[in-house]
Design a protein around this motif. Structure first.
Motif, mmCIF file in Angstrom:
data_model
loop_
_atom_site.group_PDB
_atom_site.id
_atom_site.type_symbol
_atom_site.label_atom_id
_atom_site.label_comp_id
_atom_site.label_asym_id
_atom_site.label_seq_id
_atom_site.Cartn_x
_atom_site.Cartn_y
_atom_site.Cartn_z
ATOM 1 N N ARG A 137 0.808 -1.218 0.000
ATOM 2 C CA ARG A 137 0.000 0.000 0.000
ATOM 3 C C ARG A 137 0.845 1.274 0.000
ATOM 4 O O ARG A 137 0.435 2.289 -0.563
ATOM 5 C CB ARG A 137 -0.929 0.018 1.214
ATOM 6 N N LYS A 163 -3.548 0.651 8.199
ATOM 7 C CA LYS A 163 -3.650 -0.541 7.334
ATOM 8 C C LYS A 163 -2.285 -1.214 7.249
ATOM 9 O O LYS A 163 -1.267 -0.526 7.134
ATOM 10 C CB LYS A 163 -4.055 -0.151 5.903
ATOM 11 N N ASP A 208 -10.754 -7.121 1.740
ATOM 12 C CA ASP A 208 -12.075 -7.109 2.382
ATOM 13 C C ASP A 208 -12.004 -6.519 3.795
ATOM 14 O O ASP A 208 -12.610 -7.041 4.736
ATOM 15 C CB ASP A 208 -12.673 -8.532 2.432
ATOM 16 N N GLY A 209 -11.227 -5.455 3.937
ATOM 17 C CA GLY A 209 -11.148 -4.765 5.222
ATOM 18 C C GLY A 209 -10.261 -5.461 6.246
ATOM 19 O O GLY A 209 -10.099 -4.987 7.367
ATOM 20 N N GLU A 212 -3.650 6.348 7.137
ATOM 21 C CA GLU A 212 -4.309 7.232 6.165
ATOM 22 C C GLU A 212 -5.299 8.120 6.888
ATOM 23 O O GLU A 212 -5.988 7.654 7.810
ATOM 24 C CB GLU A 212 -5.123 6.416 5.149
ATOM 25 N N ALA A 213 -5.416 9.351 6.449
ATOM 26 C CA ALA A 213 -6.479 10.204 6.971
ATOM 27 C C ALA A 213 -7.811 9.546 6.640
ATOM 28 O O ALA A 213 -7.963 8.948 5.572
ATOM 29 C CB ALA A 213 -6.411 11.578 6.314
ATOM 30 N N VAL A 248 -11.212 9.462 5.165
ATOM 31 C CA VAL A 248 -11.829 10.282 4.115
ATOM 32 C C VAL A 248 -13.349 10.304 4.316
ATOM 33 O O VAL A 248 -13.987 9.244 4.275
ATOM 34 C CB VAL A 248 -11.501 9.701 2.717
ATOM 35 N N GLU A 308 -18.403 5.771 -2.796
ATOM 36 C CA GLU A 308 -17.217 5.096 -3.330
ATOM 37 C C GLU A 308 -17.515 4.665 -4.757
ATOM 38 O O GLU A 308 -18.615 4.181 -5.048
ATOM 39 C CB GLU A 308 -16.864 3.868 -2.488
ATOM 40 N N GLU A 323 -10.058 1.950 -7.305
ATOM 41 C CA GLU A 323 -11.102 2.316 -6.346
ATOM 42 C C GLU A 323 -10.873 3.762 -5.933
ATOM 43 O O GLU A 323 -9.750 4.145 -5.613
ATOM 44 C CB GLU A 323 -11.030 1.428 -5.098
ATOM 45 N N ASN A 333 -8.254 5.419 -3.779
ATOM 46 C CA ASN A 333 -8.090 4.581 -2.584
ATOM 47 C C ASN A 333 -7.088 3.476 -2.856
ATOM 48 O O ASN A 333 -6.051 3.399 -2.221
ATOM 49 C CB ASN A 333 -9.447 4.002 -2.153
ATOM 50 N N GLU A 334 -7.388 2.616 -3.814
ATOM 51 C CA GLU A 334 -6.408 1.575 -4.134
ATOM 52 C C GLU A 334 -6.558 1.072 -5.559
ATOM 53 O O GLU A 334 -7.557 1.324 -6.225
ATOM 54 C CB GLU A 334 -6.434 0.428 -3.114
HETATM 55 N N1 LIG Z 1 -8.816 6.359 4.328
HETATM 56 C C1 LIG Z 1 -10.057 5.887 4.377
HETATM 57 N N2 LIG Z 1 -11.092 6.702 4.749
HETATM 58 C C2 LIG Z 1 -12.354 6.231 4.832
HETATM 59 N N3 LIG Z 1 -12.706 4.965 4.565
HETATM 60 C C3 LIG Z 1 -11.747 4.112 4.181
HETATM 61 C C4 LIG Z 1 -10.375 4.523 4.060
HETATM 62 N N4 LIG Z 1 -9.655 3.472 3.656
HETATM 63 C C5 LIG Z 1 -10.519 2.455 3.515
HETATM 64 N N5 LIG Z 1 -11.770 2.814 3.830
HETATM 65 C C6 LIG Z 1 -12.972 1.959 3.775
HETATM 66 O O1 LIG Z 1 -12.586 0.604 3.913
HETATM 67 C C7 LIG Z 1 -12.806 -0.123 2.688
HETATM 68 C C8 LIG Z 1 -11.693 -1.125 2.468
HETATM 69 O O2 LIG Z 1 -10.439 -0.450 2.364
HETATM 70 P P1 LIG Z 1 -9.398 -0.742 1.204
HETATM 71 O O3 LIG Z 1 -8.221 0.129 1.415
HETATM 72 O O4 LIG Z 1 -10.085 -0.645 -0.105
HETATM 73 O O5 LIG Z 1 -8.938 -2.212 1.545
HETATM 74 P P2 LIG Z 1 -9.346 -3.626 0.970
HETATM 75 O O6 LIG Z 1 -8.061 -4.123 0.387
HETATM 76 O O7 LIG Z 1 -9.789 -4.381 2.156
HETATM 77 O O8 LIG Z 1 -10.413 -3.428 -0.072
HETATM 78 C C9 LIG Z 1 -12.913 0.958 1.625
HETATM 79 O O9 LIG Z 1 -13.637 0.497 0.505
HETATM 80 C C10 LIG Z 1 -13.612 2.058 2.400
HETATM 81 O O10 LIG Z 1 -14.990 1.798 2.529
#
Ligand SMILES: Nc1ncnc2c1ncn2[C@@H]1O[C@H](COP(=O)(O)OP(=O)(O)O)[C@@H](O)[C@H]1O
Ligand SMILES: [Mg+2]
Length: 367
Positions: free
Chosen positions: A110, A150, A157-158, A185-186, A188, A193, A258, A273-274
Motif C-alpha cells: 500500500r 492498514k 475485504d477490510g 491514512e487520513a 476520508v 465510493e 477504487e 483509494n487503491e
Molecule cells: N482512508 C479511508 N477513509 C475512509 N474509509 C476508508 C479509508 N480506507 C478504507 N476505507 C474503507 O474501507 C474499505 C476497504 O479499504 P481498502 O483500502 O479498499 O482495503 P481492501 O483491500 O480491504 O479493499 C474501503 O472500501 C472504504 O470503505
C-alpha cells in the motif's frame, strides 16, 4: 527469455494463477473466445478447476510444478495480486506474464502504491509510513484523527485495517495490527465510493467501463451500480485517472481503481483509494450488463487481441453479492424477473465468503 508481443490464436492456452471465482469467470470468458485455460491453485477445492480441462494443484513455491505449468501454456495471468515474487519470476523466465511482474511490486504494498499514485499527481488521502508505535504517534500528530491504519501487505475485504479514533488506545491498536509495516491514512469523509475498471492493450489502447458506484457492508462489497450517480465531468476525471495509472504502469490487462468521491469546493472531487491489478468484484455487472465483460476484456488484452468497446445494455445495472448465508436464497433469486444469477460452486457458506452474485439490468427508458 526474449519475448515478442503476445499474439494468441484460438486453441491456445492461458495459464491462470489462482482458482477462485475470478479465475473461474476468466476461464469461462476465454472459452467463449475459443481459448483454453489451465488453472494453477494450491486449493483442491478451487471453483475455477470445475470449468477447465487442465488444472495444476500445487503450492506457489513448487518450482517444478510451476515449470511444468509454464510449459503447458502460452501466456500466464493471475486472479489475485498477492502472487509471490518468486513464483512470478519462475514463470516469467519461461512465458510472458501479464500484467507484468513489476506491477505486482507496486500494487502488493500500500505504501509503494500510494507513493506511485501521488507521484503521478493524483490525489489520495494523506498518508504516512508507520513502522513502530513511535512512528504511529508521530503520524497521528501530523495526519490527525480519525484515521485508518492498514497493513502494507496482504489486506483485503477490510482485513488488516482498523479505524483510529480520538481517545483510542493507540499502543493497543498497534499491537493488535500485528505488523511492523503499515500505513496510516487520513479518514476520508467520502460521499460515495466508485471504481473504474479499465483495460489496456500492449499497444496502449485503453477502454474503460462505465464508472461504478459501490456499497460495502462489513468492509465487503455488497452492491455495485453502473453508472455511478455522479456528474459526467467527475466520471470523466475518474476514467482519466485510471487511464493515467494504466499507462504509467505500461499495463496489459484489466485493472480496477477504487476511488472516494469527496465533497469539494462547489463540486465533488475524487481521491484514489487503491489499485487492483486484476478483474474486480465491482466489474461483475459487465457480465450481463455490457456487450463485453471485464473478463473478456482481460482475456483479449493478454491474448494480444483488440479490446472491445463496451456498450452498457440497460439504463442502470446493479450487482448484488451473495455473501455467506445469502447464498441460501439462490432459488428465490432464480425467480426474480430480469435477474441473472451466478453461483461460484464453492462449498460451505462461511460468513464473509463470496458465494455468488446477481445482476439486474433496468431496460433503457422508452422515449
Ligand atoms: N482512508 C479511508 N477513509 C475512509 N474509509 C476508508 C479509508 N480506507 C478504507 N476505507 C474503507 O474501507 C474499505 C476497504 O479499504 P481498502 O483500502 O479498499 O482495503 P481492501 O483491500 O480491504 O479493499 C474501503 O472500501 C472504504 O470503505
Ligand atoms: Mg478495496
Amino acid at each position: 527469455m526474449a519475448q515478442g508481443p503476445v499474439k494468441l490464436k484460438p486453441g491456445d492456452t492461458i495459464g491462470i494463477l489462482g482458482g477462485g471465482q475470478l479465475g473461474r469467470m476468466l476461464a469461462m470468458a476465454a472459452a467463449r473466445l475459443g481459448l483454453r485455460c489451465q488453472v494453477f491453485s494450491p486449493d483442491p477445492d478451487s471453483p475455477a478447476f470445475d470449468v477447465v480441462q487442465a488444472a495444476t494443484c500445487a503450492e506457489y513455491a513448487d518450482v517444478e510444478a510451476l515449470e511444468l505449468f509454464a510449459n503447458d501454456v502460452n501466456v500466464v495471468t493471475y486472479e489475485f495480486e498477492n502472487v509471490p515474487a518468486a513464483t512470478a519470476m519462475v514463470l516469467a523466465a519461461r512465458r510472458p506474464v501479464l500484467p507484468a511482474q513489476k506491477i505486482l511490486e507496486t500494487t502488493q504494498d500500500r505504501l509503494v502504491e500510494k507513493d506511485f499514485v501521488s507521484k503521478l499527481g493524483i490525489g489520495t488521502a494523506d498518508y504516512a509510513d508507520v513502522s513502530s508505535v513511535a512512528t504511529l504517534h508521530a503520524a497521528i500528530a501530523r495526519i490527525g484523527l480519525p484515521a485508518v491504519i492498514k497493513t502494507r501487505r496482504f489486506g483485503y475485504d477490510g482485513k488488516g485495517q482498523a479505524i483510529v479514533r480520538d481517545g483510542d488506545d493507540i499502543d493497543q491498536i498497534w499491537e493488535d495490527l500485528g505488523t511492523k509495516s503499515a500505513i496510516l491514512e487520513a479518514f476520508v469523509p467520502f460521499e460515495r465510493e466508485i471504481s473504474v475498471i479499465a483495460a489496456r492493450s500492449a499497444s496502449g489502447q485503453v477502454e474503460c467501463f462505465d464508472v461504478t458506484e459501490n456499497e460495502h457492508r462489513d468492509h465487503i462489497l455488497k452492491t455495485s451500480r453502473a453508472p455511478a450517480a455522479i456528474p459526467d465531468a467527475l466520471a470523466a476525471q475518474a476514467r482519466a485517472i485510471a487511464e493515467k495509472i494504466a499507462s504509467a504502469l505500461d499495463y496489459v490487462g484489466v485493472l480496477a481503481v477504487e476511488l472516494f468521491v469527496v465533497p469539494g469546493n462547489g463540486a465533488p472531487t475524487v481521491l484514489v483509494n487503491e489499485i487492483a491489478p486484476r478483474v474486480h468484484n465491482s466489474g461483475h455487472w459487465t457480465l450481463d450488463g455490457a456487450s463485453i465483460s471485464q473478463f473478456e476484456q482481460h482475456i483479449r488484452a493478454i491474448a494480444g487481441w483488440p479490446l472491445g468497446k463496451p456498450v452498457r445494455h440497460g439504463e442502470v445495472v446493479t450487482m448484488t453479492n451473495l455473501i455467506g448465508d445469502d447464498i441460501l436464497s439462490y432459488e428465490q433469486w432464480l425467480t426474480v424477473p430480469g435477474a441473472t444469477v451466478h453461483l461460484y460452486g464453492k462449498g460451505a457458506p462461511r460468513p464473509g465468503r463470496k458465494m455468488g452474485h446477481v445482476t439486474e439490468v433496468t431496460p433503457p427508458r422508452k422515449s
